[in-house]
Structure formats: structure tokens, C-alpha cells
Design a protein around this motif. Structure first.
Motif, mmCIF file in Angstrom:
data_model
loop_
_atom_site.group_PDB
_atom_site.id
_atom_site.type_symbol
_atom_site.label_atom_id
_atom_site.label_comp_id
_atom_site.label_asym_id
_atom_site.label_seq_id
_atom_site.Cartn_x
_atom_site.Cartn_y
_atom_site.Cartn_z
ATOM 1 N N SER A 98 0.703 -1.196 0.110
ATOM 2 C CA SER A 98 0.008 0.270 0.079
ATOM 3 C C SER A 98 0.819 1.491 -0.023
ATOM 4 O O SER A 98 0.347 2.543 -0.283
ATOM 5 N N ASP A 336 -3.097 -5.003 0.717
ATOM 6 C CA ASP A 336 -3.416 -3.685 1.812
ATOM 7 C C ASP A 336 -2.539 -4.082 3.033
ATOM 8 O O ASP A 336 -2.339 -5.247 3.255
ATOM 9 N N TRP A 348 -12.995 -8.450 0.093
ATOM 10 C CA TRP A 348 -13.312 -7.081 0.056
ATOM 11 C C TRP A 348 -14.677 -6.870 0.377
ATOM 12 O O TRP A 348 -15.727 -7.613 -0.168
ATOM 13 N N PRO A 350 -17.710 -4.093 -0.015
ATOM 14 C CA PRO A 350 -17.799 -2.959 -0.607
ATOM 15 C C PRO A 350 -18.368 -1.696 0.603
ATOM 16 O O PRO A 350 -18.385 -0.512 0.224
ATOM 17 N N SER A 353 -14.753 0.693 4.562
ATOM 18 C CA SER A 353 -13.977 1.320 4.265
ATOM 19 C C SER A 353 -12.773 0.674 3.609
ATOM 20 O O SER A 353 -11.678 1.301 3.411
ATOM 21 N N ILE A 355 -9.780 -1.315 2.091
ATOM 22 C CA ILE A 355 -9.240 -1.301 0.562
ATOM 23 C C ILE A 355 -9.040 -2.858 0.235
ATOM 24 O O ILE A 355 -8.470 -3.580 0.862
ATOM 25 N N LYS A 403 -17.833 0.107 -8.295
ATOM 26 C CA LYS A 403 -16.778 0.660 -7.233
ATOM 27 C C LYS A 403 -15.709 -0.426 -7.267
ATOM 28 O O LYS A 403 -14.424 0.418 -7.129
ATOM 29 N N GLU A 406 -13.382 0.936 -10.109
ATOM 30 C CA GLU A 406 -12.780 2.291 -9.646
ATOM 31 C C GLU A 406 -11.690 2.227 -8.731
ATOM 32 O O GLU A 406 -10.678 2.640 -8.755
ATOM 33 N N GLN A 407 -11.911 1.291 -7.728
ATOM 34 C CA GLN A 407 -10.844 1.101 -6.589
ATOM 35 C C GLN A 407 -9.654 0.384 -7.260
ATOM 36 O O GLN A 407 -8.309 0.740 -6.964
ATOM 37 N N PHE A 410 -7.859 2.704 -9.480
ATOM 38 C CA PHE A 410 -7.104 3.866 -8.534
ATOM 39 C C PHE A 410 -5.752 3.247 -8.017
ATOM 40 O O PHE A 410 -4.708 3.987 -8.067
ATOM 41 N N PHE A 411 -5.970 2.086 -7.355
ATOM 42 C CA PHE A 411 -4.794 1.733 -6.809
ATOM 43 C C PHE A 411 -3.710 0.933 -7.909
ATOM 44 O O PHE A 411 -2.186 1.299 -7.357
#
Ligand SMILES: Cc1cc2nc3c(=O)[nH]c(=O)nc-3n(C[C@H](O)[C@H](O)[C@H](O)COP(=O)(O)OP(=O)(O)OC[C@H]3O[C@@H](n4cnc5c(N)ncnc54)[C@H](O)[C@@H]3O)c2cc1C
Length: 557
Positions: A98, A336, A348, A350, A353, A355, A403, A406-407, A410-411
Motif C-alpha cells: 500500500s 493492503d 473485500w 464494498p 472502508s 481497501i 466501485k 474504480e478502486q 485507482f490503486f
């Protein structure tokens, strides 16, 4: 010589265990017919093709090459003879932390020394060697005493040779505890426990024995069959056909037909056709089969309660990229900081919070036939909760898929420095819990069958032979020895051996796994002298038994 009628076996499902058991049985002289509900074969190990891109639907990490080699050898052939080329992935895996730090694993010891000491400091390489030595024990003993042996009853846990090694297998520790015994730094512990994700479990929950996965990867390496993982099974279907096995796609089985004397008679297909059989091997998801294909009987009730033990599911994206992404490797794990801390769920959620931890496979990095020139085929896998209620089909909504996407993007961008990754995605398909369930009849969309915690392994895992219906057998992820391609192959071999034994036929491969009798079996047969021939073993066994029972009652509380 009298012309004996060939015995008939029906196999339900073309997962890796179904395909290979069918080929083994056919080579041993059995008349085999396999029925698959889908219009393609391979189950979760099938292939997805889109506009010149090729993705492995499920498995992509090929470990324990020797099990695959043995399978081809038992079928009188080899991978080379069948035109299969397997390539070694080097490095094995890129692990992206992370904070942007990065670790690559390899079978190369010099590389590992430099990587580990970079995190743990000088001298830590010795700890690595200690870890390898212990996990080698887990690996070797598991191959001999677990993977190649059936555990038909609790008495089989009392096999002297198995008991002698039981504590060396660390089944009462977690994988995380074993790694923590050797390494100080959280990130390094993550590196050596991440194999638990291959079975959808937290390193805090999965028994310590499973560091064997890490051992297999770090010493044997990670392999990739040119043409994709399914290429192996496509070829095994051809081999099976050579021995006369018949593989039927688009042929869902509706029921297994059982006589009043509790003996299998055959199966009825959805089309209404009845197919007679001396034995039926169920490769379809075991819980689904008990609920939908088999008549109710006292054993069904016990199995139904195991719904709570179904493994997690995945959201799997299959992305066609417009260009190559050089910074990523063939296998990548994004971990993470929370992995290995407190929470026993590795999936995970959703709504939290948290990661996500996720895995990315890019087959086109090692096999250029997986994508058009200059482009990459990317498969992303995020572990998610299974469908709690199997009647709900759409509780993972498009909002959650969005979602997750997107995550992940992003990572990837944040940890690897790739900018505008999203723009590279030309096309997307995906699997989610409800599609795993619908496409493969996977109970609750669980992708690894039943979990692999202590009370779901060995004699606790559902049996490969039906308790009350003679002639009904199981092979695949939810029965012994468990999920993962090599494990399912080992299970298929054991089931095929059981069927052949019961049908009075010999297996065509040379060394059927010997079933060492347990102390319990010997005593039950009144063979006390044989059972007690070694007082050293006996006292060890009795002591182990009491410790075993004690630990189990403690754990059950
Ligand atoms: C996303 C993902 C990633 C994975 N990654 C890896 C990995 O990297 N390495 C690894 O070793 N393992 C991996 N695994 C695990 C591995 O893929 C599975 O454990 C293994 O493929 C399961 O095989 P199986 O024989 O149990 O059959 P399954 O694949 O479950 O197949 C069962 C078959 O039965 C059919 N069927 C069901 N009902 C009927 C019916 N009524 N009539 C006829 N047919 C029916 C289904 O359609 C299906 O084809 C992964 C799994 C998934 C899903």
C-alpha cells in the motif's frame, strides 16, 4: 476368452477433476460418458475469448508441475507428446504494497536474499531458509499422507504414519503464525502468507500446513501453459477420446437415479434421456449436487448444513487493453496493510472502508497469443463475499461492480505510477458471485468450493463416496483433498481408483496410492497383533489421539 461387457461410468461435469477422471477411467477400460451443462468444457478452468484477446476464466497460477506431468504419464503420454509447452514465469510474482513498496518473489535464491534482507535487514536470509525447510516438511508430508490418500472416516486420521507427522504439519497453527515465527516485518510476513488468498482464505484462518503452497511456488516455480490453462484440459479431452471416453457439452444432468436398494442406476438428462451406469462420478459442485441431483436421504441433512462453510467468491474483470503495460508482471498481487491484521475475512466488502486486496494476471506478457500485437490481456480478481442467500441472484449490483473497478484502477495507478490506466481498457467482461453460481452451479457463487479451515479438511471434508448410495462418487473442489487445480487432479485420481476397485477393474497407471490402514481399522478387524506390533508407535498414537481430541474440543468451544 469370454467377451466381458464393459462397465459404464457417467461423469457429471467437465471441471478439471471430471475431465481427468474420465480420461483415467477410459484408459483403464471403462466405458465413460461425461455430461457438461455448458456449451464449453473446463468449468472454472475454461477459456474466455474476445476479439483476439484470450483470458483464463479462473485459474492462472500453475503450481506443482510434477502432478501434471504424472497425470499425462499415467495416461501413457506426456505434455511434449501432446504438443503442450509450459513456460516458467520469472519472477514468480510482483507484490505491490500500500505504501508503494514492491517485492518480487522468485525461485532464484540470490534474488530472494537481496529482496528479504532489503526489508528485514542482514542475516534474514537464514530465516528464509528455515521457513523453506519447515514448509518443505508441510509439502512433502502432505503429498504423501494427504494428497495421495483418502480419508473415508475419522478412524483414518489415526493412520500411524500420518499421526507421526501430524504435529509437524502445524494444522493447529495458522499460516500467519508460521510466517511470524520466521519473519519480523509485517510486509515480509504478507509475502510468505499470501498463498492463503489462492484458496480464498485469510492467513489468520488457514491451517499452517498450507505454507506448502508458498513452498511449491518458491522452489518449484510458477508455470504457464502456452495457449492458456485450459489448453491442458483441451488436450486431456483428446487423450480421453483416444481411449473411447465421450464428452458431451450442452447436456445438463437433471437427476442421479437410485434404486430402492440404494444402488445407482444411471442419470436422467434435462432432455429426458436416461443414461444407464454402473457408477456415477459427480464433478458438479458437491453441495449443489446433494440438493439438486441426488434423492434426499439421511446424509443430505448433514451436507446441507455445510452451506455456511462455502468459500468466498470473486469479482473477476477481463480487460482488453489498447497497449502494453510494461511495469506490471505476469502475476501481480496488490496487498493492503490490513492483510494479516485482526480481520479474519480476506475478501473485500464494498460497504466497509477497507481497501481491497486484488490479483492481476497478464498472460500476454508470457504468451503473445493471448492478445493482439502490442496489446495486453488483463485479468483482475477481487475476493468478495459469496451470495449469502442462494435464492438471491443479483445482490452484487452494477454499483458494486463499478466501485470495484474504480478502486482497482485507482490503486494500480497510485502504486505503479501508470497514468490513465482506465483509458487503456477497450473492452470488459466480468464474472461476479451470481454469474459463478449461474454458469457453473457453484453454490452461493463460492469459487473454491468448501473452505479449507481445520474442520473442512481431511476426514472433515465431504467423502468422495456417497454414504448411502452405492455407486455414487464425488471429485472436485469440495471433496477431499480440496480446491486448486493440482489438488483436484489428485482427488480425481483417488476417486477413479475407488471406482475401479469397486467395479473390479485395474487402474492403468502403475502405482495406485496405497491405502495404509489405520490403527482403528486393524483393531476393528480383530488384527490386534499387527496393530500392536510397534509399541513405540502405539504409545505415540495414543498420546497424539488424546492431544488431538483435547485440541479439537478446545477449538470447537
Ligand atoms: C477466479 C478463480 C481463480 C482461481 N485461480 C486458481 C489458480 O490460479 N490456481 C489453481 O490451481 N486454482 C485456481 N482456482 C481454483 C480452481 O480453478 C478450481 O478449484 C478447480 O478448477 C475446480 O475444478 P472442479 O473439478 O471442482 O470443477 P468445476 O470447475 O467446479 O466444474 C464443475 C463443472 O460441472 C458442471 N455442472 C454443474 N452442474 C451440472 C449439471 N447438472 N450437469 C452437467 N454439468 C454440470 C459445471 O458447469 C462445471 O463445468 C481458481 C478458481 C477461480 C474461480
Amino acid at each position: 476368452m469370454q467377451n466381458q461387457k464393459k462397465k459404464k461410468v457417467v461423469v457429471i461435469g467437465s471441471g478439471v477433476a471430471g475431465i481427468t477422471a474420465a480420461a483415467r477411467l477410459a484408459r483403464s477400460g471403462i466405458d465413460v460418458s461425461l455430461y457438461e451443462k455448458n456449451d464449453f468444457f473446463g468449468g472454472k478452468c475454461s477459456v474466455i475469448k474476445e476479439n483476439g484477446y484470450r483470458f483464463d476464466c479462473g485459474p492462472s497460477i500453475m503450481l506443482m508441475l510434477e502432478i501434471f506431468e504424472e497425470l499425462f504419464e499415467h495416461l501413457g503420454t506426456s505434455m511434449t507428446a501432446e504438443n503442450i509447452k509450459v513456460l516458467k514465469c520469472d519472477p514468480n510474482c510482483h507484490i505491490w504494497f500500500s505504501d508503494g513498496n514492491h517485492f518480487t518473489t522468485s525461485t532464484d535464491l540470490t534474488h530472494m536474499k537481496q529482496q528479504i534482507e532489503g526489508f528485514e535487514g542482514g542475516g534474514a536470509f537464514n530465516s528464509y531458509l528455515g521457513f523453506l525447510q519447515e514448509s518443505q516438511q508441510h509439502y512433502e508430508q502432505s503429498i504423501t499422507h494427504v494428497l495421495n490418500k483418502d480419508f473415508p472416516n475419522f478412524g483414518s486420521l489415526l493412520r500411524p504414519r500420518f499421526l507421526r507427522y501430524l504435529f509437524k504439519l502445524h494444522p493447529f497453527h495458522s499460516v500467519w503464525q508460521r510466517a511470524s515465527h520466521f519473519f519480523r516485518i509485517h510486509k515480509v510476513r504478507q509475502v510468505f502468507t499470501i498463498g492463503s488468498m489462492y484458496l480464498g482464505m485469510s492467513p489468520l484462518e488457514i491451517p499452517g500446513t498450507y505454507t506448502l503452497l508458498q513452498y511449491a511456488e518458491l522452489t518449484g516455480g510458477v508455470w504457464y501453459p502456452c495457449g492458456g490453462f485450459y489448453r491442458l484440459f483441451e488436450s486431456l479431452i483428446t487423450v480421453g477420446q483416444r481411449f473411447g471416453a465421450k464428452y458431451h457439452s450442452s447436456s445438463p444432468v437433471k437427476r442421479v437415479v437410485i434404486s430402492e436398494q440404494n444402488k445407482v442406476l444411471g442419470v436422467t438428462l434435462e432432455s429426458g434421456k436416461f443414461v444407464e451406469a454402473d457408477a456415477v462420478l459427480v464433478n458438479a459442485d458437491l453441495l449443489y449436487a446433494y440438493e439438486n441431483l441426488l434423492p434426499e436421504d439421511p446424509s443430505t441433512a448433514g451436507i446441507s448444513t455445510r452451506g455456511r462453510d462455502v468459500s468466498c467468491s470473486t469479482i473477476s474483470f477481463y480487460w482488453s487493453l489498447s497497449k502494453k503495460v510494461p511495469v506490471l508482471g505476469i502475476h501481480n498481487l496488490f496487498v493492503d496493510d490490513s492483510f494479516g491484521k485482526g480481520d479474519r475475512n480476506v475478501y473485500w466488502d464494498p460497504d466497509d472502508s477497507v481497501i481491497p486486496n486484488f490479483y492481476i494476471h497478464i498472460p500476454s506478457k508470457i504468451d503473445e497469443t493471448a492478445a493482439p500485437p502490442g496489446k495486453d490481456a488483463v485479468n483482475v480478481l477481487i475476493l468478495v463475499r459469496n451470495l449469502e442467500d442462494s435464492t438471491t441472484n443479483d445482490d452484487i449490483t452494477s454499483r458494486i461492480i463499478a466501485k470495484a473497478r474504480e478502486q482497482v484502477i485507482f490503486f494500480i495507478e497510485r502504486r505503479t505510477g501508470i497514468s490513465n490506466f482506465k483509458k487503456l481498457i477497450e473492452n470488459e467482461t466480468f464474472h461476479q458471485p451470481s454469474s459463478w453460481q449461474k454458469t457453473f452451479n457453484a453454490t452461493k457463487g463460492g469459487v473454491f468450493g468448501l473452505k479449507h479451515n481445520f474442520f473442512n479438511i481431511l476426514a472433515f471434508r465431504p467423502k468422495m463416496r456417497h454414504e448411502n448410495f452405492s455407486g455414487v462418487y464425488f471429485a472436485g473442489a469440495s471433496t477431499h483433498p480440496g480446491a486448486g487445480v493440482p489438488t483436484c487432479l489428485a482427488g480425481a485420481k483417488l476417486s477413479a481408483e475407488e471406482i475401479l476397485k469397486d467395479l473390479g477393474a485395474n487402474s492403468s497407471w502403475s502405482k495406485p496410492s496405497s491405502n495404509e490402514r489405520s490403527l482403528f481399522d486393524l483393531l476393528m478387524q480383530g488384527n490386534t497383533m499387527v496393530a500392536l506390533h510397534d509399541w513405540g508407535s502405539v504409545s505415540l498414537i495414543i498420546m497424539s489421539f488424546f492431544i488431538f481430541v483435547g485440541v479439537m474440543s478446545y477449538l470447537k468451544q
